[in-house]
Every structure is written in C-alpha cells, then in structure tokens.
Design a protein around this motif. Structure first.
Motif, short mmCIF file in Angstrom:
data_model
loop_
_atom_site.label_atom_id
_atom_site.label_comp_id
_atom_site.label_asym_id
_atom_site.label_seq_id
_atom_site.Cartn_x
_atom_site.Cartn_y
_atom_site.Cartn_z
N GLY A 43 0.81 -1.21 0.00
CA GLY A 43 0.00 0.00 0.00
C GLY A 43 0.84 1.26 0.00
N LEU A 44 1.89 1.27 0.83
CA LEU A 44 2.76 2.45 0.89
C LEU A 44 3.48 2.66 -0.44
CD1 LEU A 44 3.92 4.68 2.70
CD2 LEU A 44 5.73 3.09 3.36
N SER A 45 3.94 1.57 -1.05
CA SER A 45 4.64 1.68 -2.33
C SER A 45 3.72 2.23 -3.41
CB SER A 45 5.17 0.31 -2.75
OG SER A 45 6.07 -0.21 -1.81
N VAL A 46 2.51 1.69 -3.50
CA VAL A 46 1.55 2.14 -4.50
C VAL A 46 1.20 3.61 -4.31
CG1 VAL A 46 -0.86 1.92 -5.25
CG2 VAL A 46 0.54 -0.13 -4.96
N VAL A 47 0.92 4.00 -3.07
CA VAL A 47 0.54 5.39 -2.79
C VAL A 47 1.68 6.35 -3.10
CG1 VAL A 47 -0.06 7.01 -0.96
CG2 VAL A 47 -1.22 4.80 -1.09
N LEU A 48 2.89 6.01 -2.68
CA LEU A 48 4.04 6.90 -2.93
C LEU A 48 4.31 7.05 -4.42
CD1 LEU A 48 6.55 5.87 -0.10
CD2 LEU A 48 5.14 7.94 -0.23
N ILE A 49 4.24 5.96 -5.15
CA ILE A 49 4.47 6.02 -6.60
C ILE A 49 3.38 6.84 -7.28
CG2 ILE A 49 4.48 4.66 -8.74
CD1 ILE A 49 5.96 2.47 -7.18
N PHE A 50 2.12 6.59 -6.91
CA PHE A 50 1.02 7.34 -7.52
C PHE A 50 1.10 8.83 -7.19
CE2 PHE A 50 -2.46 3.91 -8.34
CZ PHE A 50 -1.62 3.33 -9.27
N VAL A 51 1.46 9.16 -5.95
CA VAL A 51 1.58 10.57 -5.56
C VAL A 51 2.70 11.24 -6.35
CG1 VAL A 51 2.25 12.13 -3.69
CG2 VAL A 51 0.59 10.32 -3.26
#
Length: 222
Positions: A43-51
């Motif tokens: 979740g953290l990886s997906v959110v950071l990449i998307f942001v």
C-alpha cells in the motif's frame, strides 16, 4: 486534473482492498501478520508512486491507470499474468491456513526487503521513462529511452517486478508460493519478447537500441 486525482485515489483503494481480500479470505483469518506487513509495504509503495506521478508526471500516471491492452497477443498474455498473479497470493494464503510451510523469520524479512527493492526499481524506471505505460503502445510523442537503468538492460521494470514477485511468497511465509513464481517468469519473458517485436515495428530507433543494449533482463545472462 481533478478527475485524475479521483481515478488515482480509487485505483489505489481498489488495489489495496483487492490485495487484502486475496490474502485474508483464503487464509480464513486476519491473524496473519506476514500478510499485514506485506499489505503495508504494498500500500505504501503504490501510494508513494502514484503521488509522485500525480505531481511530477500526470501523463504517465494516466498511462499506468489505463490497463486495457489493444494487441491481441498482449491481451492473452495479460490474462495469463492476471491469473498467475492472483494465484501468487492465494497459494501463500492457503499455505498459512493449512500450515504447509515453516519459513524462518529471517527469510520472511528477506522477502520483505526484496519486495521493497522490487518496487524501488520500478519507481526508478518510472522516474526515468515517461512512456512506461501499463499497456504496450506507441504514440506520436513516444521515443526510445536509453538512459538510467535502460543503459544496462532493455526491460528494467520487468526485472523489478521479478524481484518483487520472488520476494512475495517468502514475505508471506510460504515455500509453496514459489511454485507460482516459475510460470510467472516465463510469462513475463513471453511478454517482453512480444513487446520487443511490437516496438521494433512501430518505434523509430528501437531496433538500434536493441543492438546497442544486448541484455534484456540480467546483465551477462539474458
């Protein structure tokens, strides 16, 4: 831009919730700490990449959110990847439920490190290549990227995915989950070879790039 933000939020939630379902439903319990750690990393990886993409490269974010393949061969490959990818989570979850594996804590931690490393490689690729869409396509703005990790191998994003996929069953405490990793590697190899054929026909300079950069995934091996 606001619609893109909405799509980004919805896409992130769908990915995290969907993964949570794949992990906890087959396991039959929420008492699965390995899955909670993995879900946090994912979740953290997906959110950071998307942001990052939303702020720095919204066009690429739109390309990443669009996952509908146009090429017939890639549609089949995408289907096989989807089935294998889902199996890669269901099998470790079942493993946890029925206690098939006894994976040492140190190996589980190593799996988490590999997952983080895989996502970091993917992030580096996305930062370098604004044309790294989720689907295989060529548009009028498309150009060959030969800098950064692309100066070493032709498909660094797939390498990142393979590292992440290898670490996943270990992070989830499952030896049996590694069985899914084997066909996934072959499917990814199939996809990238088909991708090279497509890009060689439609992207100016790609044939020359392939001649210059000899290795596809692993330097000095393939």
């Amino acid at each position: 831009m606001h619609s893109l933000a909405g799509k980004t939020i919805i896409g992130s939630i769908q990915l995290i919730v969907g993964l949570g379902f794949l992990l906890f439903a087959p396991a039959g319990t929420f008492d699965f700490w390995q899955a909670w750690v993995y879900l946090f990393i994912f979740g953290l990886s997906v959110v950071l990449i998307f942001v990052y993409l939303y702020k720095c490269d919204p066009k690429l974010l739109e390309r990443r959110l669009n996952r509908a393949e146009k090429e017939k061969s890639q549609k089949w490959i995408q289907f096989y990847i989807f089935v294998t990818y889902i199996s890669g989570y269901i099998l470790p979850a079942l493993d946890h439920r029925f206690l098939w594996s006894d994976v040492p804590f140190s190996v589980e931690m190593m799996g988490d490190v590999l997952v983080v490393l895989g996502y970091f490689v993917i992030f580096i690729v996305l930062k370098e290549n604004s044309f790294a869409a989720a689907t295989i396509e060529v548009n009028s703005e498309h150009k060959v990227i030969s800098t950064g990790p692309y100066a070493i191998i032709r498909h660094p994003m797939y390498l990142g995915a393979i590292i992440m996929l290898f670490g996943t069953p270990l992070a989830l405490g499952s030896w049996w989950g590694l069985l899914v990793f084997i066909p996934m590697v072959f499917i990814i190899g199939w996809r990238l070879i088909d991708e090279e054929k497509f890009l060689s026909q439609g992207l100016p300079g790609y044939k020359e790039y392939c001649q210059k950069i000899q290795y596809r995934l692993v330097p000095f091996i393939w």
